[in-house]
Design an enzyme around this catalytic site. Structure first.
Site, short mmCIF file in Angstrom:
data_model
loop_
_atom_site.label_atom_id
_atom_site.label_comp_id
_atom_site.label_asym_id
_atom_site.label_seq_id
_atom_site.Cartn_x
_atom_site.Cartn_y
_atom_site.Cartn_z
CB ALA A 169 13.87 62.92 6.77
N GLY A 202 17.38 66.95 7.24
CA GLY A 202 17.03 66.73 8.64
C GLY A 202 18.26 66.51 9.52
CD GLU A 260 15.39 70.52 8.76
OE1 GLU A 260 15.25 69.32 8.42
OE2 GLU A 260 14.49 71.37 8.60
CD GLU A 271 15.79 69.40 3.62
OE1 GLU A 271 16.61 70.17 3.09
OE2 GLU A 271 15.88 69.03 4.81
C1 3H9 Z 1 14.66 65.66 4.84
O1 3H9 Z 1 15.60 65.56 5.55
C2 3H9 Z 1 13.37 66.29 5.25
C3 3H9 Z 1 13.48 67.08 6.54
O2 3H9 Z 1 13.87 68.41 6.27
C4 3H9 Z 1 12.16 67.19 7.24
C5 3H9 Z 1 11.63 65.91 7.80
C6 3H9 Z 1 10.45 66.13 8.69
N1 3H9 Z 1 16.90 58.28 3.14
O3 3H9 Z 1 23.68 58.26 -2.61
P1 3H9 Z 1 24.33 57.02 -2.16
C7 3H9 Z 1 20.48 55.61 0.63
S1 3H9 Z 1 14.68 65.04 3.26
C8 3H9 Z 1 16.91 56.99 2.78
O4 3H9 Z 1 24.49 55.94 -3.17
P2 3H9 Z 1 26.74 58.50 -1.68
C9 3H9 Z 1 20.57 55.55 -0.88
O5 3H9 Z 1 19.31 55.32 -1.44
C10 3H9 Z 1 16.27 64.28 3.10
N2 3H9 Z 1 17.93 56.42 2.10
O6 3H9 Z 1 25.74 57.28 -1.47
C11 3H9 Z 1 21.53 54.42 -1.09
O7 3H9 Z 1 20.80 53.21 -0.92
P3 3H9 Z 1 21.17 51.93 -1.79
C12 3H9 Z 1 17.36 65.27 2.97
C13 3H9 Z 1 18.96 57.20 1.78
O8 3H9 Z 1 27.86 58.25 -0.77
C14 3H9 Z 1 22.49 54.56 0.07
O9 3H9 Z 1 21.80 55.34 1.05
N3 3H9 Z 1 18.60 64.57 2.69
C15 3H9 Z 1 19.00 58.55 2.12
O10 3H9 Z 1 27.00 58.69 -3.13
C16 3H9 Z 1 23.77 55.26 -0.28
O11 3H9 Z 1 23.48 56.49 -0.93
C17 3H9 Z 1 18.97 64.30 1.43
O12 3H9 Z 1 18.32 64.64 0.49
C18 3H9 Z 1 17.90 59.09 2.84
N4 3H9 Z 1 17.89 60.37 3.21
O13 3H9 Z 1 25.97 59.79 -1.21
C19 3H9 Z 1 20.26 63.54 1.27
N5 3H9 Z 1 20.15 59.07 1.65
O14 3H9 Z 1 22.59 51.60 -1.43
C20 3H9 Z 1 20.08 62.42 0.29
C21 3H9 Z 1 20.80 58.07 1.05
O15 3H9 Z 1 20.16 50.93 -1.39
N6 3H9 Z 1 21.25 61.62 0.16
N7 3H9 Z 1 20.10 56.93 1.12
O16 3H9 Z 1 21.02 52.37 -3.23
C22 3H9 Z 1 22.35 61.99 -0.55
O17 3H9 Z 1 22.45 63.07 -1.07
C23 3H9 Z 1 23.45 60.98 -0.70
O18 3H9 Z 1 22.90 59.72 -0.50
C24 3H9 Z 1 24.62 61.16 0.28
C25 3H9 Z 1 25.59 59.95 0.13
C26 3H9 Z 1 25.38 62.44 -0.09
C27 3H9 Z 1 24.16 61.20 1.69
#
Ligand code: 3H9
Length: 684
Positions: free
Chosen positions: A63, A102, A105, A125
């Site tokens: 999400a 998400g 999911e 999450e």
């Molecule tokens: C969810 O899904 C809830 C659902 O179950 C239910 C909903 C109803 N959103 O980490 P990076 C941005 S909760 C917005 O440096 P990497 C991040 O801020 C979510 N932005 O890269 C950064 O921005 P900036 C569950 C996001 O390659 C840029 O992307 N998912 C999100 O080292 C690059 O990120 C997670 O918890 C996001 N979801 O790692 C996954 N994700 O360049 C969270 C990233 O401006 N994300 N950004 O600083 C991660 O674990 C890592 O970002 C990922 C990439 C592994 C994807």
């Protein structure tokens, strides 16, 4: 709405591709695009199967966290997922990168899942103080069973494609590097075989065996009690997974949503979301663009093979970077390497590493007694005694041997980096790389920017952190830099409280209950009373205890006595010493309840943080949060001291500090910056 959707049809297979950099987070535009793509495919009579894929570096990474906190816009993710599930066509998710939260999911809404080798998926999450709120807690157990789902969702870990295949999360791993082409041929194959179209939500065989068995969840809670302590999200996750076994899907889903919403509105989740973004922000330096060159670091020299030097070396060995380890005497060198080996052996014993991997790491070390052996390395880190004269000598010696462009780094914790840099002919190549003990474990790396440090040297330091698995925080030169400086004030207050007659056990309890793994006094005993930094020769409780031969856990106990199982009880001897020293110093006893003890211990940290900001030592308040979380294990669900201060209300923090200043003196005098923020109605 920008056009994020590409819709293509290959014979009887429609491919719905979404492209929303950087990580295809499922924001409103993405959600609308998925629905639009599925509508088109469903209406297309020639289409028999739909492949859902993403362009760019990853399938949906979850999400869009930035949307949390604002009013959800329809279609919300659960609606999108229900829409995919209602599709009359065969559906296949084509996974690559990191399908998380998400994103996974969404994939679980399809009939089949195919992933590129190297894909890492999961439901992380929990790291945001949440639970998977779009069916994940109800569907993953249906694929992998209850015990595996409990482990996967409460840990939030990423699962590699081959493991996901074994677990049954995906149906195929594609070995080619073209996921979309592989997904299209997989889709055709499934259509040709007239493959079954069972949705995950309809599969109950794996959950049935745990129906009504609450003891399974209780055992899981008990086994992980220490790790889960303080994390509210974990409890809701366990409850939701239990519902997957106990209730029909629709009812379970409804309860999952309620449990999700409860967490989403919690302060703990806001704190963890703050930490997520703060961690990413901390590596950015506003006046050093990301395009600034980075010097390659292919070989490192470390001076000092003691606890710190050895721990620092392990970070590079783990990253496959060769290390030349320098000591003055062969004995010290041998000892240092034997400790490194021992540390790795512990990992081998625990099954986290193979013998071969251990040997491979050890062979990356070149032991040496001669600075001349540093002539070809790209980075030299000094980790010797914390004395200015010694540090200067070391830096002038390495200046004489290091190749041009080599980065010269000091691991000093408190000393003036600019003075150290002054001992070299190239202060532009000097920075601080301040590791936290144990250096192979703690995730913080303070990168210290000297007055003359070149932008590319700073940029290299910040990038290097990621290579060795650390979170960088940039600090300017100043006593104690960020983490040690702000946390040190808790130490002073602990000593004051003890002398004012507050029971040390209560002090430890207050800090433990707040969420730290250990109270400050138990911590002193663990570190060793003889090695705690001392500012003067004055007679203190600790100096007396050390004179009595009480060095802490390692010898005769300290503030506490320890039995053979390391169970502690407060030492009557230590209490006697406390009373004696308090009397000598003329300190009167004070009464304080737990809330006041907490405020006296932690509000000064907030105040010191305000000073650090005001002096420009830290770039942003969230960097101080990260420094405390990664360097001192500040409970992540409090968001760090500065976020916590905002959530209390800075006016309330200020009022308390003023009251303490009246009662206990200048250690509590509020920082003018904090006063200003309150006057202007602002936050950190
Ligand atoms: C969810 O899904 C809830 C659902 O179950 C239910 C909903 C109803 N959103 O980490 P990076 C941005 S909760 C917005 O440096 P990497 C991040 O801020 C979510 N932005 O890269 C950064 O921005 P900036 C569950 C996001 O390659 C840029 O992307 N998912 C999100 O080292 C690059 O990120 C997670 O918890 C996001 N979801 O790692 C996954 N994700 O360049 C969270 C990233 O401006 N994300 N950004 O600083 C991660 O674990 C890592 O970002 C990922 C990439 C592994 C994807």
């Amino acid at each position: 709405m920008t056009n994020l959707l590409t819709y293509q049809v290959y014979e009887n297979v429609a491919v719905v591709t979404i492209d929303s950099p950087p990580v295809n987070a499922l924001g409103i535009d993405v959600r609308q695009s998925i629905v639009e793509g599925f509508k088109r495919a469903s209406a297309d009579v020639n289409v028999q199967a739909i492949v859902l894929a993403c362009d760019g570096r990853t399938f949906f990474a979850g999400a869009d966290i930035r949307e949390f906190g604002s009013k959800p816009k329809s279609p919300i993710l659960p609606e999108v997922i229900a829409f995919i599930e209602s599709s009359p066509k065969l559906t296949i998710a084509a996974l690559h990168g990191t399908p998380l939260g998400g994103g996974l999911e969404t994939a679980l809404a399809c009939h089949y899942r195919i992933a590129l080798a190297g894909t890492r998926m999961g439901l992380p999450e929990v790291n945001l103080g949440l639970l998977p709120g779009a069916g994940g807690t109800q569907k993953l157990p249906r694929l992998v069973g209850i015990p595996a789902a409990l482990e996967i969702i409460t840990s939030g870990r990423q699962i590699k494609a081959d493991e996901a295949l074994k677990l049954g999360i995906i149906d195929r791993v594609c070995e080619s590097d073209n996921i979309v082409a592989s997904a299209i041929s997989y889709a055709k194959e499934l259509v040709d075989q007239n493959a079954t179209r069972t949705l995950v939500l309809d599969r109950n065989e794996k959950t049935a065996e745990h129906r009504g068995k609450s003891e399974v969840y209780d055992a899981f809670r008990a086994k992980n009690a220490r790790r889960f302590r303080g994390f509210k999200s974990v409890e809701n996750i366990i409850k939701a997974i239990q519902l997957a076994a106990d209730l029909p899907y629709e009812q379970g889903l409804k309860r999952e949503r309620e449990l999700f919403t409860e967490l989403q509105q919690s302060r703990d989740s806001s704190a963890q979301q703050h930490v997520f973004f703060a961690e990413r922000e901390s590596s950015k330096v506003p006046d050093i663009p990301r395009t600034t060159p980075v010097r390659p670091i292919d070989a490192v020299g470390i001076i000092g093979a003691g606890t710190m030097g050895g721990g620092i070396a392990m970070n590079f060995l783990n990253a496959g970077i060769p290390v030349t380890l320098i000591e003055q005497k062969q004995e010290a060198l041998d000892h240092g390497i034997s400790i490194i080996r021992k540390n790795y052996q512990r990992s081998v014993k625990a099954g986290r590493m193979t013998e071969e991997a251990l040997e491979a790491r050890i062979t990356l070390i070149t032991p040496s007694l001669d600075y001349a052996d540093l002539a070809s390395v790209d980075l030299i880190i000094e980790a010797v005694f914390e004395t200015m004269e010694i540090k200067k000598e070391v830096f002038s010696s390495i200046d004489a041997v290091a190749k041009p462009g080599c980065i010269l780094a000091s691991n000093t914790s408190y000393l003036d980096l600019d003075e150290i840099a002054g001992a070299t002919s190239r202060p532009q190549d000097v920075i601080g790389l301040h590791f936290f003990s144990p250096a192979n474990v703690m995730n913080l790396l303070e990168v210290v920017r000297g007055e003359h440090s070149a932008p590319e040297v700073i940029n290299t330091g910040m990038r290097l952190a990621k290579i060795i698995g650390k979170t960088p925080v940039l600090s300017k030169v100043g006593w104690g830099f960020i983490a040690n400086r702000v946390m040190k004030v808790r130490g002073y207050q602990t000593d004051n409280l003890i002398l004012q007659g507050i029971n040390p056990e209560i002090i430890d309890k207050v800090i433990y209950d707040y969420g730290f793994a250990m109270g400050p006094i138990a911590m002193k005993d663990l570190v060793g009373l003889d090695v705690l930094g001392r500012d003067s020769n004055e007679r203190t409780v600790e100096s007396v205890l050390v004179d009595m031969g009480r060095l802490g856990q390692k010898k005769n106990g300290g503030y506490y006595d320890y039995d053979q199982n390391r169970q502690k009880t407060l030492s009557p001897l230590a209490l006697e010493v406390i009373r004696e020293v308090a009397k000598e110093k003329g300190i009167e006893p004070v009464l304080a309840d737990e809330a006041e003890i907490l405020a006296r211990l932690l509000y000064p940290i907030i105040n010191e943080g305000a000073k650090v900001l005001d002096e420009g030592i830290a770039m942003r308040s969230s960097d101080i949060d990260i420094a405390c979380i990664k360097g001192y294990n500040w409970p992540v669900y409090k968001g760090g001291p500065m976020f916590w201060a905002n959530s209390i209300g800075l006016d309330r923090v200020l009022k308390k500090l003023e009251e303490f200043e009246q009662r206990f003196g200048s250690a509590f005098t509020p920082s003018p910056y904090l006063v200003r923020l309150v006057e202007e109605g602002k936050e950190f």
